[in-house]
Design an enzyme around this catalytic site. Structure first.
Site, short mmCIF file in Angstrom:
data_model
loop_
_atom_site.label_atom_id
_atom_site.label_comp_id
_atom_site.label_asym_id
_atom_site.label_seq_id
_atom_site.Cartn_x
_atom_site.Cartn_y
_atom_site.Cartn_z
N GLU A 178 0.89 -1.16 0.00
CA GLU A 178 0.00 0.00 0.00
C GLU A 178 0.93 1.20 0.00
O GLU A 178 1.69 1.40 0.93
CB GLU A 178 -0.88 -0.04 1.26
CG GLU A 178 -2.02 0.95 1.23
CD GLU A 178 -2.15 1.68 2.54
OE1 GLU A 178 -2.41 1.06 3.56
OE2 GLU A 178 -1.96 2.93 2.51
N CYS A 197 -2.76 7.76 5.06
CA CYS A 197 -2.77 7.39 3.64
C CYS A 197 -4.06 7.83 2.97
O CYS A 197 -4.14 7.90 1.75
CB CYS A 197 -2.56 5.90 3.48
SG CYS A 197 -3.53 4.94 4.64
#
Lengths: 483, 483
Positions: free
Chosen positions: A231, A268
């Site tokens: 990720e 994020c």
């Protein structure tokens, strides 16, 4: 548990190999454990994290400055992830059990075939993130889901919180049947050694795009390239459509500023791009909310440096507003730039690259009909958000956003990721390296299992999940029909 | 349909780009089509292949020499794949629909979240295989599953059967709502251009390990590395345990020779390694069966050359038996070598590399207890097979084989892959590049979909699969419970 964890030294190649090999040995019994036993261990890990919260948050705060409220909340979240995976394991749906009885009349003729997911053969390597010292670190979602799948884990600690990493590992190990099921190594070189170890079967990673590319390159050098679930970076566009101006514009602006500055923007899912109608009232409200906001200390000097150079990259744009920095050597202030839609489009793709921290670009448009073309040129993202009072107004942007991001938010904000069955925390490159997968929620376990099909095997050698009478009562598809 | 298809020229870069861009345009309506409409098209494709079988097998035979029986059978199989995917699409289980209703008391609090798989955004590139001009080529499982998922496809034809490729594409297109949903390009350079096109979202590949590595390297050069699903090489070990000698040894030997020589050994599931007790009677029977067997013409001069050099690589081993070659310039004869378990183990890993064609090594062991260690050192395989009269005897090898291969066969042979819900045609590297996935059967569709989660969206913007009352009646998990 003691709160005295010494600053660990970098792990040697020999220590990395020893951790992997010990994990392999411990893994034999773990992969063979029953679902009920595995679930009990996952629950015990959740209990151990909760029981040690008082010690853990203090160590983490000394390394990350994230504060008691946030860190205690994150420990609760981290424990909740283990509890969810205990449910997932007992449910058994993740095993995707399928039985086709023999059918000589089928074309081609069909033998008896029974398929089941099993844990990957080997060790899962996990690269911990900087920004969640609990929920995406040593005992984070990658570790929890891999253990739930039946895989042993070796974590490469993030250098931003090495003592927290040791403390979490110690707490988790008190609940594991074998402490070697969770290995922990430190240091940049150790990460490379870990990725190349022949008994590592897959890698989970949360970090930057360059970091993810580096791990991917190491994997490509292996004689056997293994699956990589990274990720990486995400710009998280938010689209405010004209009908949203009919609502509470001040609340909208405050919601944006709050999402932008949460955790000093080190999420994020931080909203880095805000597309708004060219409306003076809204721009003023956004400017005021950002001006009233505070930053704070970032996690590490390196992350602060990255943020400042990211902000510097945008210095050709007009500044809409800047918040206050707060205290401390690592403190930064929230900063929001502004650009017209055309100017922004001309700057693509570089202009839209993630600037990790509390910075964003407010992009003003005159005609919402111009949005789909520009949105269609954005890189993949974990999230995309729409604000509108009139659903019909979103019809043109929705198909573009569906192709762009893994989670679509309606009249909300992208920060805050639920831990649940339906959540998806993933998206196209560069937000992840594997767009079919999620690193949060029940489906995260799917990264660590592979199917095996048994053709014509006698019942005495089949796993119980595939026996005719379904003794464990798991969901199965039999001769094409789900039951 | 005409049976006059000219030998196509290599596609230019412009032609590749035009095919991809036309597929993108055609894909907009296709991805939005209802499940029922998509299933009807898949069924129509199956009908079109069947209706043109007479023309198709003749063109394929002129290019591959595989013969009428095999080729007609393969067309039936290819049509059956489309029919299975029509069922899969209507069933809807592949959409993995999940609904979590909002729950403010959850930790962390949970908004309304609804997740569904959707087709990948972009075009699926498919590299056709040499050895199945229908079932793993232009209208093979990769194409059928990608169309079923809702993705347009551009196939890079295999140079071994270019006219067949054109003929199959023409037949399929008669059934498609837009011919551009299936693009077709030719030539080595065109393959590279295709993989690098920005609108290509994933690649399916059936071929050699070096070919797969080359495609993987091209993908790594993309600004956005995309998912790669390659089915590469597989040695397919078969383990005959001592109790199998109590059965019909002649039948066992004949079964092996038949599986080894089927399609002149040009199957990815061809049994390349046969582990047997050091038993004179069995070795004699295997030798006789292989000696009595026939080879035949291989698919292309290059494949024949690869086979001969593979056989040459094994020339240090004793030859157990050789069959007859049959007629034709491309004909080869089946050849079986023999080695003791120790000699074989010393030669690993090179000795066990796939030799594509009718060649195998018969490895003799004295003590079955020595098998797990050696089997554990083999590279990943699509299949592993056990022959035994006593199930208990297999307990020691089963855990090793589960880690080694994606399909385990009991008292059978690996050639012949069912098209069904439970089948798994995959395995660890180098048998595939993505061990969680299959290129045959219902689950093959999972390669071409990605999840999207809707957070707090109004019903009027949700896909019907996620509406509260489940109007399409698909399987869903609601608040953690499958229904």
């Amino acid at each position: 548990m003691t709160d005295h964890f010494a600053l660990p030294a970098d792990s040697t190649d020999g220590e990395v190999a020893a951790a992997v090999e010990a994990a392999v040995r411990a893994g034999t019994a773990w992969r063979a454990a029953s679902a009920a036993d595995r679930a009990a261990v996952l629950t015990a890990v959740a209990d151990a994290l909760t029981a040690n919260a008082e010690t853990l948050w203090r160590i983490a705060d000394s390394e990350t400055s994230l504060g008691e409220t946030r860190l205690r909340g994150e420990i609760v979240r981290t424990a909740a992830q283990f509890r969810l995976f205990a449910q997932v394991v007992v449910d058994g749906g993740h095993l995707d059990a399928v039985i086709d009885h023999a059918d000589a009349s089928a074309v081609p003729p069909r033998p008896d075939l029974r398929r089941l997911n099993q844990p990957l053969a080997g060790v899962v390597a996990v690269f911990a993130a900087s920004n969640f010292p609990f929920a995406f670190s040593v005992a984070g979602g990658d570790t929890a889901s891999a253990l739930a799948a039946g895989c042993p884990v070796v974590v490469k600690a993030h250098p931003g919180h090495p003592r927290t990493s040791e403390a979490v590992a110690a707490a988790v190990r008190t609940a594991l049947p074998d402490a070697a099921l969770l290995g922990l190594v430190h240091g940049f070189e150790a990460g490379g050694t870990l990725v190349k170890h022949p008994r590592v079967a897959a890698v989970g990673f949360t970090g930057s795009i360059p970091g993810g590319r580096a791990v991917q390159a190491l994997i490509a050098e292996r004689p056997d390239p293994i699956p990589f679930f990274g990720e990486l970076g995400s710009a998280n566009p938010v689209v405010v459509l004209p009908s949203a101006l009919r609502g509470d514009v001040t609340a909208l602006a405050q919601g944006f500023a709050a999402s932008l500055t949460q955790g000093v923007g080190q999420f994020c899912t931080n909203p880095g791009l805000l597309f708004v109608p060219d409306d003076e009232g809204l721009l003023k409200a956004v400017g005021e909310s950002v001006s009233a906001s505070s930053g704070g200390p970032m996690l590490t000097p390196r992350i602060k440096e990255g943020f400042l150079s990211g902000v510097d990259r945008l210095s050709g744009l007009s500044v809409l507003a800047e918040g206050s920095a707060g205290d401390g050597e690592l403190a930064v202030s929230p900063k929001v730039f502004t650009a017209g839609l055309e100017e922004f489009a001309e700057g693509l793709p570089e202009i839209a690259e993630e600037c990790f921290g509390p910075a964003a670009i407010v992009i003003t448009y005159r005609d919402a009909a111009d949005l789909p073309e520009v949105l269609g040129r954005l890189a993949g993202s974990l999230t995309a958000t729409v604000h509108a009072a009139d659903p019909a107004e979103a019809a043109d942007v929705l198909p573009v956003l569906k192709a762009l991001a893994g989670r679509l938010i309606w009249n909300g904000w992208p920060t805050g990721v639920a831990v649940s069955w339906a959540v998806h925390h993933g998206g196209p490159w560069p937000s992840t390296t594997a767009p079919a997968h999620t690193s949060v929620g029940a489906s995260a376990i799917a990264r660590w299992v592979v199917p095996v099909a048994y053709q014509g095997w006698p019942a005495e050698l089949l796993p119980p999940e595939l026996l005719e009478d379904n003794p464990l009562g798991i969901p199965r598809r039999v001769d094409g029909v789900l039951s």
